[in-house]
Design a protein around this motif. Structure first.
Motif, mmCIF file in Angstrom:
data_model
loop_
_atom_site.group_PDB
_atom_site.id
_atom_site.type_symbol
_atom_site.label_atom_id
_atom_site.label_comp_id
_atom_site.label_asym_id
_atom_site.label_seq_id
_atom_site.Cartn_x
_atom_site.Cartn_y
_atom_site.Cartn_z
ATOM 1 N N ASN A 278 0.725 -1.175 -0.155
ATOM 2 C CA ASN A 278 -0.066 0.424 0.163
ATOM 3 C C ASN A 278 0.748 1.392 0.260
ATOM 4 O O ASN A 278 0.457 2.056 -0.940
ATOM 5 C CB ASN A 278 -0.672 0.000 1.399
ATOM 6 N N ASP A 301 1.495 10.248 6.160
ATOM 7 C CA ASP A 301 1.145 10.618 7.343
ATOM 8 C C ASP A 301 -0.534 10.251 6.440
ATOM 9 O O ASP A 301 -0.650 10.499 5.156
ATOM 10 C CB ASP A 301 1.208 12.437 7.652
ATOM 11 N N LEU A 302 -1.763 10.525 7.190
ATOM 12 C CA LEU A 302 -2.792 10.424 6.730
ATOM 13 C C LEU A 302 -2.925 10.827 6.225
ATOM 14 O O LEU A 302 -4.586 11.150 4.395
ATOM 15 C CB LEU A 302 -3.701 10.284 7.881
ATOM 16 N N GLU A 303 -3.124 12.284 5.522
ATOM 17 C CA GLU A 303 -3.063 13.485 4.405
ATOM 18 C C GLU A 303 -2.769 13.215 3.544
ATOM 19 O O GLU A 303 -3.070 12.636 2.157
ATOM 20 C CB GLU A 303 -2.244 14.581 4.952
ATOM 21 N N PHE A 305 -1.160 9.906 3.255
ATOM 22 C CA PHE A 305 -1.846 8.575 2.301
ATOM 23 C C PHE A 305 -3.664 8.424 1.368
ATOM 24 O O PHE A 305 -3.849 7.826 0.900
ATOM 25 C CB PHE A 305 -2.104 7.693 3.646
ATOM 26 N N GLY A 306 -4.097 9.268 2.255
ATOM 27 C CA GLY A 306 -5.581 9.590 2.128
ATOM 28 C C GLY A 306 -5.695 10.383 0.356
ATOM 29 O O GLY A 306 -6.931 9.847 0.075
ATOM 30 N N ILE A 311 -5.592 2.297 -0.016
ATOM 31 C CA ILE A 311 -6.201 1.696 1.193
ATOM 32 C C ILE A 311 -5.661 3.058 2.159
ATOM 33 O O ILE A 311 -4.230 2.695 3.176
ATOM 34 C CB ILE A 311 -5.295 0.869 1.637
ATOM 35 N N PRO A 312 -6.634 4.312 2.089
ATOM 36 C CA PRO A 312 -6.150 5.906 3.023
ATOM 37 C C PRO A 312 -5.422 5.167 4.264
ATOM 38 O O PRO A 312 -4.727 6.738 5.014
ATOM 39 C CB PRO A 312 -7.057 6.494 2.890
ATOM 40 N N THR A 313 -6.106 4.262 4.982
ATOM 41 C CA THR A 313 -6.276 4.841 6.678
ATOM 42 C C THR A 313 -4.890 3.984 6.900
ATOM 43 O O THR A 313 -4.453 4.014 8.104
ATOM 44 C CB THR A 313 -6.780 4.430 6.846
ATOM 45 N N ASP A 314 -4.110 2.971 5.754
ATOM 46 C CA ASP A 314 -3.618 2.455 6.258
ATOM 47 C C ASP A 314 -1.887 2.742 6.010
ATOM 48 O O ASP A 314 -1.200 2.997 4.755
ATOM 49 C CB ASP A 314 -3.519 1.031 5.290
ATOM 50 N N VAL A 315 -1.511 3.755 7.001
ATOM 51 C CA VAL A 315 -0.357 4.501 6.981
ATOM 52 C C VAL A 315 0.899 3.699 7.505
ATOM 53 O O VAL A 315 1.090 2.958 8.100
ATOM 54 C CB VAL A 315 -0.580 5.699 8.177
#
Length: 442
Positions: A278, A301-303, A305-306, A311-315
């Protein structure tokens, strides 16, 4: 006691560094790779020993009257280009307010790599340089190997905290890389006790690497062993040793180790492996959006990866030197990094080719071959780790460049001496023939 010992060694070395600048490089490698102060518990743990050594070495570089020119080669030019490009990507980073810490750390490593290229000049310097690297990493290999043997491989081996090699995967790769360097020192020494000691150290490093439970390390060992066998002049003997020793090492490890290694073939069922994939997709998508400069440091970070990850939350961290270069510095940065590795390899191949039949240059032949083996391990194991800025590969690159320069200068000097001797012989023959020619013509 450990705090005092490290402090006395470091500050006691400063006068010697001012007199002989290359000692500063040796001390820098020891402090930055081994981090001996991290093994203490008092004031030394956070004392800036590296900064003290670096400042003294730079002062000595300015004051010394010895030759200190920077070797201009394809490898060093690409290294400079890569450093410049990392600065460019930092200027255009996604999080410009967060990048200073990482940028500062990386630039220090690159600066001292450049200083290394300027101060390490002779075969003796190089051999001391390699010996310090071996000691700095081998310390953890011997300690970790003993721990693995004593515990029956039931617990993981970890590296020193808050360093590049603090994680189990990272220390495993570092130990794999140091084994060929140990073998180089073993080849070059004529003292039996050193050879036997290095044999034990190599075995313990192998046990420690296995005891880390690192799957990437296992792949790196396989790649490195295969290349070492190809480079060996004694393929039959080495092949027999591998066939005997590798199964013994693996059989020693417990069932839980075997079960973890088995997940290499079932990576789709492993959350850790899928998290890495990912992160790789995130880096690739980011580079497509920002192809020249990437995202700079601090993009995990979440920003980010989002916006770019499947998978945006799988950092996750990059978990690959190649995707780390791609995500942080774009396709240009990745291209420069790969070119740096390729040219370093070519540099080693040139050394091997031009020293193979020279008994007096066997040291350079074996060094280049073992550094190549070490870099193979890093290239494979690094595909699964965020070690783009790990300093040891850059130091090995510097050793390769310096070695080639020494060999080139020696071969050039010999060629000039040969031409000079040939000219002297021709003039001597001409003078001897002159009276006879005069009589004949007269």
């Amino acid at each position: 006691m450990r705090d005092l010992a490290v402090t006395l060694i470091v500050f006691g070395s400063l006068p010697f560094i001012l007199k002989r600048p290359y000692i500063g490089i040796l001390m820098w490698v020891w402090i930055s790779v081994m981090n001996p102060h991290r093994e203490s518990w008092g004031f030394a743990t956070t004392f800036p020993f590296a900064a003290v050594i670096a400042a003294t070495t730079l002062l000595s570089l300015v004051l010394t009257k010895d030759r200190k020119d920077f070797p201009v080669t394809p490898v060093t030019l690409v290294l400079i280009g890569f450093i410049i490009w990392m600065n460019v990507s930092t200027v255009f980073a996604i999080h410009p307010d967060q990048v200073y810490g990482n940028w500062n750390r990386v630039i220090k490593i690159m600066l001292m790599t450049i200083v290394t290229l300027m101060l390490i000049k002779t075969r003796r310097h190089i051999e001391l340089f390699i010996a310090v690297l071996v000691f700095s990493l081998g310390f953890f290999g011997v300690k970790g190997g003993i721990f693995t043997v004593m515990s029956g491989g039931q617990f993981r081996v970890w590296g020193p905290a808050d360093t590049f090699i603090g994680g189990n995967n990272e220390i495993a790769l570092a130990l794999i890389m140091v084994i060929p360097l140990m073998h180089y020192l073993q080849i070059m020494t004529d003292k039996k006790w050193i050879r036997h000691g290095l044999t034990v150290a190599m075995l313990l490093c192998a046990f420690a690497a296995l005891g880390s439970y690192s799957r990437g390390a296992l792949l790196a060992i396989a790649a490195m062993a295969g290349f070492l066998w190809l480079k060996s002049s004694k393929k039959l003997i080495l092949g027999i040793l591998m066939v005997i020793s590798i199964p013994v090492l693996v059989a020693f490890m417990p069932d839980q180790w075997t079960e973890r290694m088995d997940t290499i073939s079932t990576y789709k069922e492993d959350s850790s492996a899928m998290g890495r994939i990912n992160a790789w997709w995130m880096a690739y998508n980011l580079a497509k959006d920002r192809p020249l400069v990437g995202g700079g440091f601090e993009i995990y970070d979440l920003e980010v990866f989002g916006k770019y990850a499947p998978i945006p939350t799988d950092v996750h961290a990059a978990h690959s030197i190649y995707f780390q270069a791609l995500g942080e510095h774009g396709f240009v940065g990745l291209g420069l990094y790969l070119l740096l590795g390729f040219l370093t390899w070519r540099c080693g191949s040139w050394i091997v080719r031009n020293t193979k039949k020279r008994e007096d240059l066997k040291w350079a032949y074996h060094l280049a071959a073992m550094v190549q083996v070490s870099l193979i391990g890093f290239a494979v194991g690094g595909a699964f780790l965020s070690l783009l800025y790990f300093d040891v590969p850059y130091y090995l690159m510097a050793a390769m460049v310096i070695t080639r320069r020494i060999i080139e200068e020696q071969l050039k000097s010999e060629a000039q001496l040969g031409r000079s001797n040939a000219g002297d012989i021709a003039r001597s023959n001409a003078q001897a023939l002159a009276p006879a020619a005069s009589r004949f013509l007269g």
